[in-house]
Design an enzyme around this catalytic site. Structure first.
Site, short mmCIF file in Angstrom:
data_model
loop_
_atom_site.label_atom_id
_atom_site.label_comp_id
_atom_site.label_asym_id
_atom_site.label_seq_id
_atom_site.Cartn_x
_atom_site.Cartn_y
_atom_site.Cartn_z
N LYS A 215 -19.38 0.29 53.30
CA LYS A 215 -18.83 0.22 54.65
C LYS A 215 -18.01 1.47 54.98
O LYS A 215 -17.57 2.22 54.12
CB LYS A 215 -17.99 -1.04 54.82
CG LYS A 215 -18.80 -2.34 54.87
CD LYS A 215 -19.64 -2.42 56.12
CE LYS A 215 -20.46 -3.70 56.25
NZ LYS A 215 -19.65 -4.87 56.58
N ARG A 249 -21.71 -9.55 49.12
CA ARG A 249 -22.93 -8.99 49.72
C ARG A 249 -22.97 -7.49 49.40
O ARG A 249 -22.12 -6.73 49.86
CB ARG A 249 -22.93 -9.22 51.23
CG ARG A 249 -24.18 -8.74 51.96
CD ARG A 249 -24.05 -9.02 53.45
NE ARG A 249 -25.25 -8.65 54.20
CZ ARG A 249 -25.49 -7.45 54.71
NH1 ARG A 249 -24.58 -6.48 54.54
NH2 ARG A 249 -26.59 -7.20 55.38
#
Length: 285
Positions: A215, A249
């Site tokens: 991210k 995840r």
């Protein structure tokens, strides 16, 4: 769905789209995507998250029909041939319904349940539902340091309200997982503040999905691009594991599984057998 237990479950990411921010174009065909999913399972994934539309605001939205064409054949093969537990990453009720009919057992809705039709599909089918925090429409971008007076209060309040809305549509509380939404409608600093808020997130009473892989907040901390963020991702994974996140995840399942196993052994959670690693070629008699 898999049972939530004492260890975090690994959710491997299978992008059925050519324009993912992290691995777009690496797996251009159904066969390549199926092989990638199989490899993630072999590497230790407990489930696979299949998405047919990039979340990037720099890419156009696709129709539900296009998304269905991308994800359904893949889900059919992953569940039918490999027995995989599959989540579908979508905010469209039509896609969720088609994916569940194809074998998916979880809907990962990154829109914050903007369309309550997704909740209706999960209520009717019994599929699990991930409710994520965001304050922007799908494909939108919101990077405003002054957007929130208290980002933690906003995240927890939003998740509680959307969870209540799903329950009102017939979704059982036991079907729901919560995601604080790293990077979604948040600056890196706001994302960090939200992820630090473990106790308020736990107080919502549902398992947490920890979606930190590659991210932008990891990039902001490390100064690295999406494909160079594994070390930073593993640090964020460790923090999530410490926080008892239920599902992690990740893109790189093999590295994450190795990381978690070594961590568990050193912590005394898993024992290393007395003969493990003592192969004859390395330690001849």
């Amino acid at each position: 769905m898999l049972e939530i237990g004492s260890r975090p479950l690994l959710m491997g990411i299978v992008n059925a789209t050519p324009d993912s921010f992290s691995d777009g174009g690496d797996h251009p065909s159904l066969e390549a995507r199926f092989a990638h999913g199989a490899a993630l399972l072999d590497a230790g994934a407990d489930m696979l998250d299949v998405g047919g539309e990039s979340a990037s605001g720099h890419r156009p939205a696709v129709t539900a029909a296009t998304e269905i064409d991308r994800v359904v054949p893949l889900i059919v093969r992953l569940t039918g041939e490999l027995g995989a537990v599959v989540s579908v990453d979508t905010y469209k009720p039509e896609v969720a319904e088609a994916a569940i009919a194809a074998g998916a057992s979880l809907v990962n809705d990154v829109s914050g349940l903007r369309d309550l039709g997704v909740a209706d599909v999960c209520a009717a089918s019994g599929a699990g539902l991930v409710v994520m925090h965001t304050r922007v429409e799908p494909k939108g971008t919101l990077l405003d340091p002054d957007r929130y007076d208290d980002v933690v209060a906003d995240v927890t309040g939003f998740l509680r309200q959307r969870m209540d809305a799903a329950i009102a549509r017939g979704v059982a509380p036991e079907q729901i997982l919560l995601d604080p939404g790293p990077d979604f409608a948040k600056t890196p600093a706001q994302t960090v503040a939200a992820l630090r808020a473990i106790e308020p997130l736990r107080a919502l009473g549902r398992p947490l999905l920890w979606a930190v892989s590659n991210k932008d907040f990891v990039g902001a901390i490390t100064g690295r691009g999406p494909r160079e963020r594994l070390a930073g991702t593993l640090a964020a994974v460790a923090y999530g594991a410490d926080a008892r996140a239920a599902v992690l995840r990740v893109h790189d399942v093999a590295a994450t599984a190795d990381f978690l196993r070594v961590r568990a052994v050193l912590a005394g959670e898993v024992e290393l057998g007395p003969g493990e690693g003592l192969t004859p070629d390395r330690y001849p008699a």
